[in-house]
Design an enzyme around this catalytic site. Structure first.
Site: not given
Ligand SMILES: CC(C)(COP(=O)(O)OP(=O)(O)OC[C@H]1O[C@@H](n2cnc3c(N)ncnc32)[C@H](O)[C@@H]1OP(=O)(O)O)[C@@H](O)C(=O)NCCC(=O)NCCS
Length: 373
Positions: A259, A310
């Site tokens: 998140h 979720d």
């Molecule tokens: C929610 C989300 C978009 C937040 O994204 P964000 O704040 O931009 O975080 P980042 O995408 O920069 O992720 C940070 C790190 O954690 C990892 N990471 C984050 N969520 C992850 C996941 N669900 N599975 C695997 N790795 C994940 C990323 O790959 C990244 O790793 P890195 O630094 O080695 O590249 C992200 O956690 C995600 O894609 N989750 C899955 C989708 C989801 O459940 N969405 C509903 C949100 S309520």
């Protein structure tokens, strides 16, 4: 100008009195009430009233509000025809986005920009969106729509329209609580989209259409459906470890984890985890809960990531008999409450939302005529 931050992370874009999140303390607060004060105590209708008005409704006000919602629990016949004409395999979020946009065409107040009219439109949307979602859910399975029973709560009515039978008390209570948990979440992507649209003094229907289009993505509301697809693909708790190892080796994102704001866990997941377990026990179908628990444990060990809203809503909704293609539309049904609260707030103290971009492209190029390029 302040400097660029990818994804606007930690950028404070506006002031709001609606929702507070403390990502370190795992805290979510609606209008001053921690969600622990509301879940299991208030109904979804009371929480919507709270979000819109800033205080919990006295009994007579609540009654009036429920009557208003009941009176709005109809769809224009043209919209029902539209839903019937949609391709059966159309994405339900695309159907909902189009239907909400079309709904505005049948509301004479749609272009009227004043607070009272916007508040009435909010009630209309809150009453009609669940009908659209339930009708679409049935039609895409070749079943006739079940007309609403407006005397039921929004939670019970939705499950009734979708399944054709009223939920029992436990199902209604769990779904009602899930609606509360999804009602608002500060300046998430779809709420931001809605407020941006409203800040141009467009209209409520346009803003909610923008919000639905934004919620649709798998990085936002679309994740709950993907979580259920993951659980179905894994199939059994004994497969979780190998499945996750392979998925992480492929550098896949595991839906329902991580998140932007909650770095120590999402408090909403704590409630939904319990509901997933309770429904699993009731139905003698604990496998989804058990698989989810194992995934949760491994994701924490391997990636240090916690489940978000979720993750457990997926198995909770699945065991409430909601088809997974409707999980994100159900999220939208609940979030209409928060989106419209933000639209009312935006309208009350509006300033066009218009940030800047840091230009990193080339400069001072010289035009070359087409025959010499
Ligand atoms: C929610 C989300 C978009 C937040 O994204 P964000 O704040 O931009 O975080 P980042 O995408 O920069 O992720 C940070 C790190 O954690 C990892 N990471 C984050 N969520 C992850 C996941 N669900 N599975 C695997 N790795 C994940 C990323 O790959 C990244 O790793 P890195 O630094 O080695 O590249 C992200 O956690 C995600 O894609 N989750 C899955 C989708 C989801 O459940 N969405 C509903 C949100 S309520």
């Amino acid at each position: 100008m302040t400097s660029f931050k990818a994804g606007l992370e930690d950028i404070v874009a506006l002031r709001s009195e609606i929702c507070f999140i403390d990502g370190q303390k795992r805290q979510l607060v609606y209008r001053g009430y921690d969600i622990g004060e509301l879940v299991g105590k208030a109904t979804f209708e009371e929480v919507v009233y709270l979000l819109w008005n800033g205080h919990l409704p006295p009994a007579a006000e609540l009654q009036r509000f429920k009557e208003e919602l009941a009176a709005e629990s109809t769809l224009p016949a043209e919209l029902v025809d539209f839903l019937k004409s949609c391709p059966k395999d159309a994405e339900p979020m695309a159907v909902l986005r189009t239907a909400v946009s079309a709904l505005g065409l049948f509301d004479a107040e749609a272009p009227v920009q004043d607070r009272d009219a916007n508040r009435r439109k909010a009630a209309r949307l809150l009453a009609k969106v669940p009908i659209i979602v339930a009708y679409n859910g049935r039609l895409r399975e070749g079943k006739d729509p079940v007309p609403p029973k407006p005397e039921l709560s929004l939670a019970a009515n939705f499950l009734y329209m979708l399944r054709g039978v009223e939920p029992d008390q436990m199902e209604e209570d769990i779904f009602d609580a899930a609606l509360i948990l999804h009602a608002d979440h500060e300046l998430n992507a779809s709420t931001f989209a809605a407020r941006v649209a409203m800040s141009t003094l467009s209209d409520v229907y346009s803003a909610i259409t923008a919000a639905i289009g934004t919620l649709k993505g798998p990085l936002h509301g679309g994740a709950n459906e993907q979580v259920m697809r993951t659980l179905l693909e894994i199939g059994d708790v004994s497969n979780v470890d190998d499945w996750l190892k392979a998925a992480l080796a492929r550098k896949e994102r595991i839906m329902g984890f991580g998140h932007r704001v909650y770095r120590t866990g999402d408090p909403r997941a704590d409630y939904l985890r319990r509901y997933s377990q309770e429904l699993g026990e009731k139905r003698g179908e604990l496998k989804w809960y058990e698989m989810s628990r194992r995934l949760e444990q491994l994701m924490l060990e391997e990636k240090g990531l916690h489940p978000n809203v979720d993750f457990y809503s997926a198995s909770t909704y699945y065991m409430l008999g909601i088809p997974m293609e409707l999980f994100t539309p159900v999220f939208a049904f609940s979030r209409v409450s928060g989106w419209t609260a933000h639209l009312l707030e935006q309208f009350d103290d509006n300033r066009l939302i218009r940030p800047r971009a840091e230009y990193v492209g080339p400069r001072d190029l010289t035009f070359v005529p087409v025959d010499r390029r």
